[in-house]
Design a protein around this motif. Structure first.
Motif, short mmCIF file in Angstrom:
data_model
loop_
_atom_site.label_atom_id
_atom_site.label_comp_id
_atom_site.label_asym_id
_atom_site.label_seq_id
_atom_site.Cartn_x
_atom_site.Cartn_y
_atom_site.Cartn_z
N GLY A 73 0.81 -1.40 0.09
CA GLY A 73 -0.01 -0.07 -0.10
C GLY A 73 1.07 1.33 -0.14
O GLY A 73 0.25 1.91 -0.91
N SER A 74 1.62 1.04 0.72
CA SER A 74 2.93 2.53 0.83
C SER A 74 3.59 2.42 -0.34
O SER A 74 3.82 3.83 -0.96
CB SER A 74 3.68 2.89 2.44
OG SER A 74 4.36 1.04 1.74
N SER A 75 4.03 1.86 -1.08
CA SER A 75 5.03 2.03 -1.91
C SER A 75 3.80 2.45 -2.53
O SER A 75 4.64 3.15 -4.15
CB SER A 75 5.52 0.56 -2.05
OG SER A 75 4.88 -0.98 -2.61
N LEU A 76 2.82 1.54 -3.52
CA LEU A 76 1.72 1.98 -4.57
C LEU A 76 1.85 3.84 -4.52
O LEU A 76 1.63 4.41 -4.75
CB LEU A 76 1.02 1.14 -4.54
CG LEU A 76 0.76 -0.01 -5.23
CD1 LEU A 76 -0.10 -0.88 -4.43
CD2 LEU A 76 1.49 -0.40 -6.99
N ASN A 77 1.57 3.56 -2.92
CA ASN A 77 0.84 5.39 -2.45
C ASN A 77 1.90 6.47 -2.86
O ASN A 77 2.11 7.47 -3.83
CB ASN A 77 0.45 5.56 -1.34
CG ASN A 77 0.06 6.59 -0.90
OD1 ASN A 77 1.01 7.86 -0.54
ND2 ASN A 77 -1.06 7.48 -1.33
N GLU A 78 3.59 6.16 -2.71
CA GLU A 78 4.74 6.83 -3.50
C GLU A 78 4.52 6.99 -4.68
O GLU A 78 5.02 7.70 -5.48
CB GLU A 78 5.34 6.31 -2.50
CG GLU A 78 5.90 6.54 -1.20
CD GLU A 78 5.93 7.81 -0.48
OE1 GLU A 78 6.91 8.80 -1.74
OE2 GLU A 78 5.33 8.71 0.13
N GLN B 116 3.34 11.51 -10.25
CA GLN B 116 2.49 13.39 -10.25
C GLN B 116 3.60 14.32 -10.20
O GLN B 116 2.57 15.21 -10.67
CB GLN B 116 0.98 12.86 -9.11
CG GLN B 116 0.22 11.95 -9.61
CD GLN B 116 -0.39 12.47 -8.46
OE1 GLN B 116 -1.42 13.37 -8.01
NE2 GLN B 116 -1.24 11.13 -8.14
N GLY B 117 4.41 14.50 -10.14
CA GLY B 117 5.60 14.63 -9.84
C GLY B 117 5.19 15.83 -8.41
O GLY B 117 6.44 16.51 -8.38
N LEU B 118 5.23 14.74 -7.59
CA LEU B 118 4.51 15.62 -6.01
C LEU B 118 5.88 15.14 -4.89
O LEU B 118 5.86 15.76 -4.05
CB LEU B 118 3.18 15.20 -5.60
CG LEU B 118 2.13 15.80 -6.48
CD1 LEU B 118 0.60 14.86 -5.52
CD2 LEU B 118 2.12 16.85 -6.63
N VAL B 119 6.59 13.95 -5.26
CA VAL B 119 7.80 13.82 -4.75
C VAL B 119 8.58 13.29 -6.06
O VAL B 119 8.66 12.99 -6.92
CB VAL B 119 7.26 12.89 -3.71
CG1 VAL B 119 6.62 12.55 -2.85
CG2 VAL B 119 7.04 10.97 -4.58
N VAL B 120 10.03 13.14 -4.91
CA VAL B 120 11.48 12.59 -6.17
C VAL B 120 10.99 10.83 -6.05
O VAL B 120 10.45 10.86 -5.51
CB VAL B 120 12.53 13.23 -5.55
CG1 VAL B 120 13.60 12.49 -6.32
CG2 VAL B 120 12.77 14.78 -5.37
N MET B 121 10.40 10.69 -7.54
CA MET B 121 10.90 9.32 -8.02
C MET B 121 12.77 9.20 -6.86
O MET B 121 13.56 9.09 -8.05
CB MET B 121 10.94 9.11 -9.66
CG MET B 121 11.25 8.14 -9.86
SD MET B 121 9.51 6.88 -9.59
CE MET B 121 8.55 7.47 -10.91
N ALA C 217 15.11 5.92 -6.24
CA ALA C 217 15.59 4.52 -6.53
C ALA C 217 14.99 3.83 -6.57
O ALA C 217 14.76 2.35 -7.62
CB ALA C 217 17.68 4.22 -6.53
N ASP C 218 14.60 3.24 -5.78
CA ASP C 218 13.70 1.98 -5.40
C ASP C 218 12.24 2.46 -6.21
O ASP C 218 11.50 1.11 -6.30
CB ASP C 218 13.10 1.80 -4.02
CG ASP C 218 14.53 1.10 -2.85
OD1 ASP C 218 15.23 0.89 -3.94
OD2 ASP C 218 14.50 1.40 -1.96
N LEU C 219 11.90 3.19 -6.55
CA LEU C 219 10.80 3.23 -6.84
C LEU C 219 11.23 3.88 -8.25
O LEU C 219 9.89 3.18 -8.82
CB LEU C 219 10.43 5.00 -6.73
CG LEU C 219 9.43 5.13 -5.30
CD1 LEU C 219 9.07 6.38 -4.89
CD2 LEU C 219 8.55 4.21 -5.07
N GLU C 220 11.91 3.91 -9.07
CA GLU C 220 12.52 3.73 -10.60
C GLU C 220 12.76 2.38 -10.90
O GLU C 220 12.24 2.49 -11.61
CB GLU C 220 13.73 4.56 -10.44
CG GLU C 220 13.83 5.62 -10.61
CD GLU C 220 13.53 6.03 -12.17
OE1 GLU C 220 13.17 5.39 -13.27
OE2 GLU C 220 13.67 7.27 -11.98
N VAL C 221 13.01 1.01 -9.69
CA VAL C 221 13.36 -0.11 -10.14
C VAL C 221 11.42 -0.94 -10.34
O VAL C 221 11.46 -1.30 -11.02
CB VAL C 221 14.04 -0.95 -9.52
CG1 VAL C 221 13.28 -2.18 -9.13
CG2 VAL C 221 15.42 -0.90 -8.73
N MET C 222 11.11 -0.24 -8.95
CA MET C 222 8.73 -0.99 -9.53
C MET C 222 8.59 -0.45 -10.46
O MET C 222 8.10 -1.44 -11.26
CB MET C 222 8.80 0.49 -7.58
CG MET C 222 6.78 -0.95 -7.70
SD MET C 222 7.01 0.10 -6.27
CE MET C 222 4.72 -0.27 -5.83
#
Length: 648
Positions: free
Chosen positions: A415-420, A426-431, A433-438
């Motif tokens: 849930g938290s990773s999908l939200n992030e 949307q450009g609200l937070v920085v992408m 490295a973990d989110l890039e891989v995701m």
């Protein structure tokens, strides 16, 4: 047909570039040597199962460079750097050869190697016959300067039984072939040993059905085993079969094997070739009789001629496997190719849709939003039924509590990773490295690493994984709210080993028996897992288990024994199984001990128990009363196992 991709690609390359580009020609050191110079190092780029050291030693003998005298072999590692430098400096003026093995293991010394090669290039006092040989697995730390100024040789293990045997006998040499005082036994057993070596190397192509883990069986293992064979033949009267089996299987080759079930398979294969029948004139190395020992060969040329007469394409039967194993192999190769293609795909598409097609960002955003909106609510102990955590539940209450904690942690991470990820798109937070891989994983329909780190073992693609996760959560919720089910869906557990131990603990407390004397016996019921709702009551002792699969075989419902898989049927479902605790249980020798794994990969991390974390336990399965399939080794060679979860 996914399994036809590799053959189609080979045909495409052969038609467009030529047949030669689909084959890997063997690299003989004698052919390479004329192109070498005193200032250019010869770099062997290794791959799994390839080791040029033995071939170099044999070639060195022909060139008056015997190992230990004028051929200096140093395996690089901790503290070996200064020794290597000193050896090279002494060899330069006298024309000795130096072989530095495993450069990839001495990353901190690579700068010193670069300086040594630079010095050789500019040193006028280097002897014309000096040669520097290097071996290394591919690594980013290898000096670019050394690569640019060296001769690169790719060493790949030969593919196919025939190619493997040709390489082995080329390494042995003509003198070695007829060097025993017992020529008849020697030539048959030597060929059987080389054939065994080829089989265990080629078996790895079948993936988990071949070996649970990949092992670096190399030519040095064969060299050692043949020397051992020669010693036993030369120094004993009768052939000591048990000693020969033990030294070859448990030490020379078994020393590399870390999985107990792989060692069982290794010894079963060796038993096919190291037995008195191999000395018979009409002995066959395969069930079809296509592969035999050479009937009259006594010289190296005759061995080579006989090997050339063997089939170029290996059928699964030579490995003791079912014809379906070829499909498994082709699917394994196809998936490897597609994974590489996916990994190099560019991700530079615009973030807005063009021509009515969704951009990668929109695809991932929609996928994340859909998964997040359908996530189940956390499991809450306050919703437990009256009997769920009661004293009558015993150890099962503790097991369920631990499973709830694990599933809730995974649910929170998802849930938290999908939200992030949604906010980052949307450009609200920085992408990060973990989110890039995701992001990349979700675009390729793969499970994100962030989830895998806290999840159960699974080989499913993302869509199937999410569906499976919902089913597991539903099973745990039903258990929480309604109490223990009459039959337990074993694939629904994070840690099935803990649950099975809990079942033994309940039995031990019920009958006041020491738990370390208990093991499970197994009985296949006539109720299919799909009809689990018809089971109104659990067993008096033990537990009912459903949801398991057979990989590589099927259960004969009528004759009630294991039978070979149907053509093109990779997996088959099993009926409900009664796990009943028994004191000092000894598995019947006429039944197959089928290992049960959580996932189809079969491999895992070696745990403190000495078993893989993927391994659950072994189940005894009845066999036919006669015929080849009545022997457990028949099924060991076929790689038959049980699975909790499939890969689709």
């Amino acid at each position: 047909h996914e399994d036809k991709l590799v053959a189609a690609l080979s045909r495409f390359v052969a038609e467009d570039l030529g047949e030669i580009f689909t084959q890997s020609p063997p690299a003989a050191i004698g052919d390479i040597y004329p192109d070498t110079t005193k200032t250019s190092p010869i770099i062997f780029i290794l791959s799994t199962g390839a080791d040029p050291t033995v071939a170099l030693q044999r070639f060195g003998l022909k060139m008056d460079r015997e190992a230990g005298q004028r051929l200096h072999i140093i395996s690089l590692g901790q503290g070996q750097g200064p020794i290597a430098e000193s050896t090279v400096s002494k060899a330069l003026p006298v024309g000795d050869w130096v072989c530095l093995q495993n450069c990839h293991l001495a990353r901190s010394w690579m700068d010193s190697l670069e300086k040594i090669v630079e010095g050789i290039q500019s040193d006028a006092g280097v002897h014309d016959e000096f040669r520097l040989w290097l071996t290394s697995m591919p690594t980013q730390q290898f000096p670019v300067y050394v690569l640019q100024n060296g001769i690169k040789v790719t060493i790949e293990p030969p593919k196919g039984i025939r190619s493997n045997l040709l390489g082995s006998f080329a390494d042995l040499g003509a003198e070695f072939v007829h060097s025993s005082p017992k020529p008849e036994e020697w030539r048959r057993l030597m060929f059987a040993c080389a054939f065994f070596h080829a089989v265990i190397q080629e078996r790895s192509k079948f993936g988990p059905m071949g070996w649970n883990k990949k092992y670096d069986f190399s030519s040095s293992d064969l060299e050692c085993s043949i020397q051992t064979l020669k010693m036993f033949l030369d120094e004993t009267g009768d052939i000591p079969w048990p000693a020969l089996l033990y030294v070859t299987g448990q030490i020379n080759y078994g020393g590399r094997v870390t999985d107990d079930l792989d060692r069982r398979c290794l010894m079963s294969i060796l038993h096919c070739y190291y037995r008195p029948e191999v000395l018979d004139q009409d002995f066959s190395l395969s069930a079809s009789g296509v592969y035999t020992t050479p009937p009259d060969a006594s010289t190296l040329d005759e061995y080579i001629e006989f090997i050339h007469s063997l089939p170029q394409t290996d059928q699964p039967e030579v490995f003791g496997m079912h014809d379906n194993a070829n499909i498994t192999y082709q699917l394994h190769e196809t998936n490897k190719i597609l994974d590489i293609v996916l990994s190099i795909q560019p991700r530079m598409a615009a973030s807005s849709s063009e021509d009515g097609h969704q951009s990668p960002d929109q695809i991932v955003a929609n996928m994340a939003s859909e998964i997040e909106s359908k996530l189940p609510k956390p499991l809450n102990r306050s919703e437990a039924g009256l009997s769920t955590f009661s004293s009558s539940a015993g150890a099962f209450g503790v097991v369920l509590g631990q499973e709830i904690d694990r599933f809730n942690r995974l649910l929170s991470t998802i849930g938290s990773s999908l939200n992030e990820l949604g906010r980052a798109l949307q450009g609200l937070v920085v992408m990060s490295a973990d989110l890039e891989v995701m992001y990349s994983k979700m675009l390729n329909n793969q499970v994100p690493s962030l989830w895998q780190n806290v999840a159960y073992l699974s080989m499913k693609p993302l869509a199937s994984w999410v569906e499976d996760f919902h089913r597991k959560m539903a099973f745990m919720r039903m258990w929480l709210e309604q109490g223990a089910p009459t039959s337990f869906w074993l694939p629904g557990f994070f840690f099935p080993q803990g649950f099975l131990t809990g079942a033994l603990q309940n039995h031990a407390r019920k009958y006041k028996i020491p738990i370390d004397t208990l093991s499970f016996g197994f009985t296949m019921l006539d109720i299919e897992g799909s009809n689990v709702a018809s089971v109104k009551q659990g067993p008096t002792d033990g537990i009912y288990i459903d949801g398991l699969y057979l990989d590589g075989a099927q259960w004969d419902r009528n004759r009630r024994h294991l039978q070979e898989a149907a053509p093109r049927e990779m997996y088959s479902s099993l009926p409900i199984i009664h796990f009943h605790p028994e004191v000092d249980y000894t598995p019947p020798e006429n039944e197959y001990q089928a290992p049960l794994y959580k996932a189809a990969s079969r491999s895992g991390i070696l745990s403190t128990t000495g078993q893989s974390t993927n391994y659950v336990l072994s189940l005894s399965i009845p066999l036919a009363e006669d015929g080849p399939s009545s022997k457990p080794d028949f099924w060991v060679l076929q790689g038959v196992a049980m699975l909790c979860s499939l890969s689709d």
